[in-house]
Design an enzyme around this catalytic site. Sequence first.
Site, PDB file in Angstrom:
ATOM      1  N   GLU A 176       0.823  -1.219   0.000  1.00 47.38           N
ATOM      2  CA  GLU A 176       0.000   0.000   0.000  1.00 47.38           C
ATOM      3  C   GLU A 176       0.855   1.265   0.000  1.00 47.38           C
ATOM      4  O   GLU A 176       0.563   2.223  -0.714  1.00 47.38           O
ATOM      5  CB  GLU A 176      -0.903  -0.006   1.227  1.00 47.38           C
ATOM      6  N   ASP A 177       1.936   1.276   0.793  1.00 42.62           N
ATOM      7  CA  ASP A 177       2.657   2.529   1.056  1.00 42.62           C
ATOM      8  C   ASP A 177       4.057   2.588   0.460  1.00 42.62           C
ATOM      9  O   ASP A 177       4.763   3.587   0.646  1.00 42.62           O
ATOM     10  CB  ASP A 177       2.773   2.755   2.573  1.00 42.62           C
TER      11      ASP A 177
END
Length: 696
Positions: A76-77
Site C-alpha cells: 500500500e505505502d
Amino acid sequence: MLRQYELVERVKAYDPDANEALLNRAYVFSMHAHGSQKRASGDPYFSHPIEVAGILTDLHLDDETIATAILHDTVEDTVATHEEIRAKFGVNVARLVEGVTKLSKIEAQTENERAAENLRKFLLAMSDDIRVLLVKLADRLHNMRTLHHISKPEKRKRIARETMDIYAPLAERIGMYEFMNEMQTLAFREIEPEAYESITRRLEQLEEGGGDRVAKIGGDLKAMLDRHGIAADVSGRRKHPYSIWRKMSERHVSLEQLSDIVAFRAIVDSEEECYRALGIIHRRWPMVPGRFKDYISTPKRNGYRSLHTAVIHAENMRIEVQIRTREMHAQAEFGLAAHWAYKQDAVRPDTQVRWIRDLVEILDNAESPEELLEHTRMAMYADRIFAFTPKGELHQLPKGATPIDFAYAVHTDLGDQAVGAKVNGGVVPLRTELKNGDQVQILRSKAQRPQANWLNFAITGKARAAIRRYIRHREREETVALGTKLYHELVARLPVPAGSDALGEALKRLKIADEATLFEGLARGKLTEEAVMEAVMPGAVADPKIEPIPAQRAPIEIKGLTAGVGYDLAACCHPVPGDRIIGVRSDDGRFEVHDIACRTVDAIDPHHWIDLTWGDNAEGATARIAVTLKNEPGALGVIATVIGGHRANILGLRLDNRDTTFHTNTIDVEVRDAAHLMKLLAGLRAADAVNAAERV
C-alpha cells in the site's frame, strides 16, 4: 520498537519450529521498503508494522501471520508489489497481505460510502481467511494507541468512529474482548472527551473513597472458595469507561446509581468446579434476579464460555462475578485468535466462521452504503438468545428476534416461503418475539413470497437484507411493466410510426444502458414524456420557441469575401449555415461557396481556395437529402409530416429509383442551419416508413 532478534525470540519462545528465516526476511524487506518514511508521531514508519507484529506475538499466532503483520503496509505505502511478496514469502503470506491491503484503496465520496466500502472489502477478504481480520484488528489497535499524534481533530474523530462502529464489534464477535475494550476506550476518549474525562475522574474518586474495597472483596471470594476445596485465581477490576457510559445512557441513570461497576473473575480447574463455585457464591450472597447467564452450556456465537452472575455483597453493593476454566479464559481473552495460536500437533480450524458467511450474504444483498452499514451493525451488535429447530439444532439470534428472523437464520429460502410458525408446539404469528430456549418450527408454502410488512418486525440484518432485496426486485419488475406500457402509449402518439431501431437509438441519445432502465425511469418520473418522445423521434415534440424559417429578403451574410463580390451556394453540395465552407472563383469572377467536404473541391488546387465563414446572422439555406422509403401507401405522407413537424420546408422532390420494396427520393429542403438539418435527418431515420436518410 522491537529489534529483529527480539521479535524472532518472542515467536520462537512459543513456537520452537517457527520459520525463523521467513521472519528475518520479512523484517529486513519491510525495513528497506519503508525506508525513510515517517509516521505522524515523527517515528520511523517501519516501527508501526513491527509493533503490530508484536501485538500478535502476545496472541501466540503462527509465523505466517506474524510475517503478514510485518509486511501489511508494504504494498500500500511503498513501491513493493504483490508479485514480489509472493516470490519472496510464498503464496499464503502474499494472499494475507493482499487481503489486508484491499481495505486501503478506497476513494468514495461520502463518509457512509467510504465506511461501507471499507467494510465490504474487509468482509470479503476475511471470509477467505480469518487471519486477515486478526492482523487488521492489531493494526487498528496500534493506530488507536497512537491516534493522539494526528493533528486534525476531524480525522481523529472519523478514525475513532469507524473503530467504534466496525472494528470493536468485529473484535467482540470473534471473542477478542481485550482488543474490544481497549479500542472502545480509546475511541470513546476521542468521540466523547468530556464524558470520558468525567467518568474517569469519578471512578478515581470512588476508588479513593473505597480504599482497597476491590482487593478486600476479591480476597473474601478467594478465601471462601478455598474453604470449600476450590483453588481459584480471583481478580477484580472496575468496568471500562465506555461500558459504564453506555449503561448510563441505556438506563438513563447517573454513575452513582449504577451498582455493578466492579466485576470479579474466578478461574478454576474444571467445568464441574465452575458450577460448584457458582453454588457456593449464591449460598453466601443473594443473587440479583435476571442477571445469571450460563454461557458454558450455551456458548456465545463467538465461542465464549463462562458463567455470569451478579450478587449483592456487603453494604448493598452489587458485584458481577464471572466463573470459568483456564481454557475458557484463554478463549475469552484471545477469542478466535486462540484457535490460531501455536499448539503442538494442533489441527487448524476452518478459516471461515458462520457469522462471517452471514455478513457476506448481507453484503451481497445490500443496495446502498447506508443499508449495508445498518444490517452489518445489526449482525455484529445486540444481546443474543438461543432457539432450537425441531431436530435440536441451535441458532443464536438477537434479543427481540421473531420467527421470521429464525427462518432466515436457518436458510434464506425458508425465510422467503414462511407463512407461520410453531413455537414450543403452538401456532403463533410470525411477529411473535422469541424467548431464550424456544423450539421453533417454520411453516412454509412454495406459493409464499416475502412481504413488505415483515420489515416491521424482522430485526436481524440477514432477514431485513433478504426481504428488502426481494421487495426491490418485485417493485422494479412492476415499475418496468408500467414503464413499458407508458412507452408504448407515447410511441402511439408520435406523428408517424417509429422504426424498429428507434428504441435503440433513443437509448444512445439518453445515455441509458438498457430498455428496462428507460422504462423504469419513465414510470418513476425521472424521464419526462417529452424527453423520451424526442429521443425516439427527434423533432416529434414541437418546440414553441422555434418559429418558421423567415422569408429570405437579403443575401446570406458570408465573411471573407471582398465587399460587392457576388457568390453562389454550390448546387453540388448545398452548404448550409454551420458547415465549414470555402470559396472558389469561377470564370465570370463570382465565387462558388462549397462545403469543405464537397467532392468537387477535391479536384481543385487548394491555392485557389478562399477560407470563408458564415456571418453572425446567417440563417436559412437549401439542403439536399436522399430518403429511401418503403414502397407502401402513405410513405411520402410520413416524410412530409416529419419535415413539417421540424418546421422545415420542402422546395423540391424527385423520384430517383423505385422497385417492389423501396423507392429513393431526392428532396430539396429549406432548413435553418446544419444542426436543424441533422435533427431532421434523425427524425426521418426514426420513422418506420424510412429505410435510410442521408445528406447529398
